[in-house]
Design an enzyme around this catalytic site. Structure first.
Site, PDB file in Angstrom:
ATOM      1  NE  ARG A 223      -4.256  -1.416   0.308  1.00  0.00           N
ATOM      2  CZ  ARG A 223      -4.566  -2.312  -0.646  1.00  0.00           C
ATOM      3  NH1 ARG A 223      -3.800  -2.431  -1.714  1.00  0.00           N
ATOM      4  NH2 ARG A 223      -5.640  -3.050  -0.543  1.00  0.00           N
ATOM      5  CD  GLU A 252      -3.236   3.858  -4.905  1.00  0.00           C
ATOM      6  OE1 GLU A 252      -4.263   3.322  -5.377  1.00  0.00           O
ATOM      7  OE2 GLU A 252      -2.308   3.212  -4.414  1.00  0.00           O
ATOM      8  CG  HIS A 271      -3.653   0.052  -6.926  1.00  0.00           C
ATOM      9  ND1 HIS A 271      -3.865   0.623  -5.714  1.00  0.00           N
ATOM     10  CD2 HIS A 271      -3.724  -1.286  -6.710  1.00  0.00           C
ATOM     11  CE1 HIS A 271      -4.074  -0.308  -4.792  1.00  0.00           C
ATOM     12  NE2 HIS A 271      -3.989  -1.480  -5.382  1.00  0.00           N
TER      13      HIS A 271
HETATM   14  C1  GLV Z   1      -5.474  -4.409  -4.382  1.00  0.00           C
HETATM   15  O1  GLV Z   1      -4.750  -3.556  -4.014  1.00  0.00           O
HETATM   16  C2  GLV Z   1      -6.129  -5.338  -3.505  1.00  0.00           C
HETATM   17  O2  GLV Z   1      -6.091  -5.147  -2.276  1.00  0.00           O
HETATM   18  O3  GLV Z   1      -6.716  -6.299  -4.018  1.00  0.00           O
END
Ligand code: GLV
Length: 308
Positions: A223, A252, A271
């Site tokens: 994260r 983000e 991401h």
């Molecule tokens: C993506 O970041 C997830 O947590 O699946």
């Protein structure tokens, strides 16, 4: 009784469609439907604001649309509501592909050769020896294990830092603060796959990153809040770190003027390391609801005390 999808900022419709296709008998709503709160038995969500959960008095289960469920752990989730996350082996495999791609980009000097190509320059450099490509994993959960397996055939030594020590074939495992320091000292590539908890937030700060060998590279698929971005910049600019591949960010998306978009030694991606399939998310949500109705334990339960 019904399922409500609150997946913002991810679009709700794909999850609504997948749930309806898999369980035509269960009403499925998104926020736009303004559903009757007393009918909602399951929430499928990415993040929740405090005050949301108490609106649904019959709620049994709170399902994350992702593998990481930290944004659902708001204080007002009653104890009787199970919180679950997605566990998808394909998602773990996709993250491993991403980590491998980013690592090899650095260890096999692809940015250097791309620059040379732009100048039509034929110049060979020695391949970096495997002894300078030691991989350190922070976390050895489903994702960390997939990453470790992906590195196994490449000849790169793999170590991992875990909360509780356990054996893992081909991986040297460390735990505790002293173990973290030992892992950092031997990680030319540091890969963060940790869940975000009170203990791991801000773990990747200047003090931690400085313990890496000079010339190390950071790959963050955990994260954004694991990393203190300003500290990363400092260590990149000092030359202590050779690069970073970041798929997650403190905010983000980062603001357009954020330095991270333009830093020559940062690879920034939106991401995308992996996304669990909508069908898998929907199926696991339906399974969790059925288990909650039947009073059965949840195989993908989030341990709220541990935070993941
Ligand atoms: C993506 O970041 C997830 O947590 O699946």
């Amino acid at each position: 009784m019904a399922i409500l999808v609150l997946s913002s900022p991810l679009p709700a419709q794909p999850f609504v469609d997948a749930l309806r296709a898999l369980a035509p008998g269960i009403p499925v709503w998104s926020e736009a439907d303004d559903p009757p709160a007393e009918k909602v038995e399951a929430l499928l969500a990415w993040r929740l604001k405090p005050g949301t959960v108490p609106r649904y008095p019959k709620l049994r289960v709170l399902c994350s649309v992702g593998a990481g469920a930290e944004k659902l752990l708001v204080e007002d989730v009653p104890d009787h509501v199970s919180v679950t996350r997605v566990v998808d082996p394909l998602q773990a495999q996709e993250i491993a592909q991403y980590v491998l791609a980013c690592t090899l980009r650095f260890t096999r000097e692809l940015p250097l050769y791309e620059q040379q190509q732009s100048r039509a320059e034929w110049r060979r450099h020695p391949v970096r020896p495997a002894s300078r490509c030691r991989v350190g994993l922070l976390g050895l959960g489903a994702v960390g294990q997939a990453v470790a397996r992906a590195f196994a055939p490449l000849g790169y030594e793999v170590s991992a830092w875990v909360r509780r020590g356990r054996e893992w074939p081909g991986v040297q495992v460390f735990s505790g603060t002293d173990g973290l320091h030992r892992l950092l000292a031997r990680s030319d590539i540091l890969v963060c796959t940790l869940p975000l908890t009170a203990d791991t937030r801000g773990l990747l700060d200047a003090a931690t990153l400085r313990r890496l060998p000079r010339g190390a590279v950071l790959v963050n698929v955990g994260r954004g809040e694991h990393l203190v971005e300003a500290d990363l910049r400092l260590l990149l600019d000092e030359g202590h770190l050779a690069g970073a591949a970041l798929d997650v960010f403190e905010r983000e998306p980062p603001k357009p003027e954020h330095w991270i978009w333009r830093h020559p030694r940062v690879l920034a991606t939106p991401h995308i390391a992996a996304q669990a399939s909508t069908e898998t998310v929907a199926q696991q949500c339906l399974d969790a609801l059925q288990r909650a109705r039947d009073g059965l334990p949840q195989p993908h339960a989030v341990d709220r005390r541990a935070g993941y």
